[in-house]
Motif scaffolding. Structure first.
Motif, mmCIF file in Angstrom:
data_model
loop_
_atom_site.group_PDB
_atom_site.id
_atom_site.type_symbol
_atom_site.label_atom_id
_atom_site.label_comp_id
_atom_site.label_asym_id
_atom_site.label_seq_id
_atom_site.Cartn_x
_atom_site.Cartn_y
_atom_site.Cartn_z
ATOM 1 N N LYS A 19 48.558 30.390 -16.949
ATOM 2 C CA LYS A 19 48.315 31.597 -17.739
ATOM 3 C C LYS A 19 47.241 31.406 -18.810
ATOM 4 C CE LYS A 19 51.605 33.886 -15.634
ATOM 5 N NZ LYS A 19 51.273 35.013 -14.721
ATOM 6 N N ARG A 47 48.868 31.571 -4.949
ATOM 7 C CA ARG A 47 49.877 32.328 -5.699
ATOM 8 C C ARG A 47 50.519 31.462 -6.776
ATOM 9 N NH1 ARG A 47 52.232 37.059 -3.737
ATOM 10 N NH2 ARG A 47 54.232 36.354 -4.573
ATOM 11 N N HIS A 48 50.786 30.221 -6.432
ATOM 12 C CA HIS A 48 51.374 29.287 -7.392
ATOM 13 C C HIS A 48 50.457 29.109 -8.601
ATOM 14 C CE1 HIS A 48 52.866 25.519 -9.094
ATOM 15 N NE2 HIS A 48 51.665 24.997 -8.891
ATOM 16 N N ARG A 63 50.443 32.297 -10.786
ATOM 17 C CA ARG A 63 51.709 32.529 -11.492
ATOM 18 C C ARG A 63 51.944 31.546 -12.628
ATOM 19 N NH1 ARG A 63 55.759 33.516 -6.302
ATOM 20 N NH2 ARG A 63 55.481 35.783 -6.133
ATOM 21 N N HIS A 64 51.464 30.331 -12.478
ATOM 22 C CA HIS A 64 51.836 29.283 -13.441
ATOM 23 C C HIS A 64 50.720 28.890 -14.404
ATOM 24 C CE1 HIS A 64 54.975 28.801 -10.322
ATOM 25 N NE2 HIS A 64 55.722 28.439 -11.339
ATOM 26 N N PHE A 73 49.284 41.229 -7.017
ATOM 27 C CA PHE A 73 49.363 40.974 -8.455
ATOM 28 C C PHE A 73 48.861 42.174 -9.252
ATOM 29 C CE2 PHE A 73 49.330 36.735 -6.614
ATOM 30 C CZ PHE A 73 50.324 36.096 -7.352
#
Length: 294
Positions: A239, A232-233, A236-237, A112
């Motif tokens: 924020k 990771r999920h 990424r989701h 990331f």
């Protein structure tokens, strides 16, 4: 996979984690990630520049007392990892608690553009590192994740009556889609941070190690990868910053007349209950109830 095996093959007994800290610093330097170190020995890494950051933490120590070079980790059938002590000719632990967590931290720093990670010393001997953490490091974090739980399906959201995260955060990360269920857990670094006033949601996640603190400790690789996909999920989701006010539920436990000050009761509460209990025993009052005396 080479990085994971290198972590397993690096001895890091609690209080003597120099080799592990050196390995972590080498990895951070190789990736060009800036980092600092505090007087306790904790490492704080920051990648990228942003208003807010996802954050993952891990502890660098293990309970096993070994010397590097006398044992090695081995991948068996491409599916799990065990350790073998060459000197004693027997199976041994690999320190997957919490080297699996360190591996996930380093993978996320690599994958990331924006990320924060903290690596704490001496968790196994009382969360020494996290109890002296620099809390300013977490002021711009959206949330804090720790991968320091055995098995493959636990999402720890409460420790000793202390809620670690908000309901909104839980709903947003959809743990059920990745096979995780909410549960309570034991003392670890996220709990120490929450008790120090961490103001964002945090959780502890199962990361694929089994039989920790024993010579039979092992890692199931599919379960480790599952944890990494879940992390990771979340990154990424989710924020937004997940604000969560530290609050402790007062609850009785079996010892010390059902009370521990660090489980949500103050010492004054405890003393008041003891006085009430003595009054009952003297026959001057009846029906003292530990659940309602405060």
């Amino acid at each position: 996979m080479e990085r994971l095996i290198a972590l397993y093959n690096t001895a890091s007994p609690s209080g003597n984690e120099k080799s592990m800290m050196r390995l972590i610093r080498t990895e951070l330097e190789r990736m060009g990630v800036r980092f600092t170190r505090d007087k306790t020995g904790n490492i704080y890494a920051t990648k990228g520049n942003a208003k807010t950051y996802p954050c993952i933490i891990a502890h660098t120590d293990e309970v096993h007392h070994r010397k590097s070079g006398t044992y090695s980790a081995h991948i068996v059938d491409g599916s799990f990892v065990v350790g073998y002590d060459q000197r004693k000719k027997r199976i041994t632990g690999i320190g997957a608690d919490d080297k699996n967590g360190i591996w996930i931290c380093l993978k996320c720093l690599e994958d990331f553009k924006v990320m924060k990670c903290a690596f704490f010393v001496r968790e196994e001997t009382g969360c020494i590192g996290s109890n002296s953490a620099d809390m300013a490091f977490f002021t711009d974090c959206r949330f804090v994740l720790q991968c320091d739980r055995k098995g493959n399906g636990d999402l720890v959201t409460r420790v000793a009556g202390q809620e670690l995260c908000s309901d909104k955060f839980l709903a947003g990360i959809t743990p059920e889609k990745y096979g995780y269920e909410v549960t309570t857990g034991k003392h670890t670094d996220v709990y120490a941070l929450k008790r120090k006033g961490l103001s964002v949601s945090c959780v502890n996640i199962s990361c694929g190690y089994y039989e920790p603190h024993t010579n039979h400790e092992y890692t199931v690789l599919d379960d480790l990868y599952k944890c990494y996909r879940f992390v990771r999920h979340i990154i990424r989701h989710h924020k937004e910053t997940s604000r969560h006010k530290p609050a402790t539920e007062r609850r009785p436990v079996p010892e010390y007349y059902g009370l521990y000050p660090w489980n949500g009761y103050t010492r004054e509460d405890f003393a008041r209950y003891r006085r009430a209990l003595r009054t009952d025993m003297d026959g001057k009052a009846k029906g003292t109830d530990k659940k309602s005396f405060i």
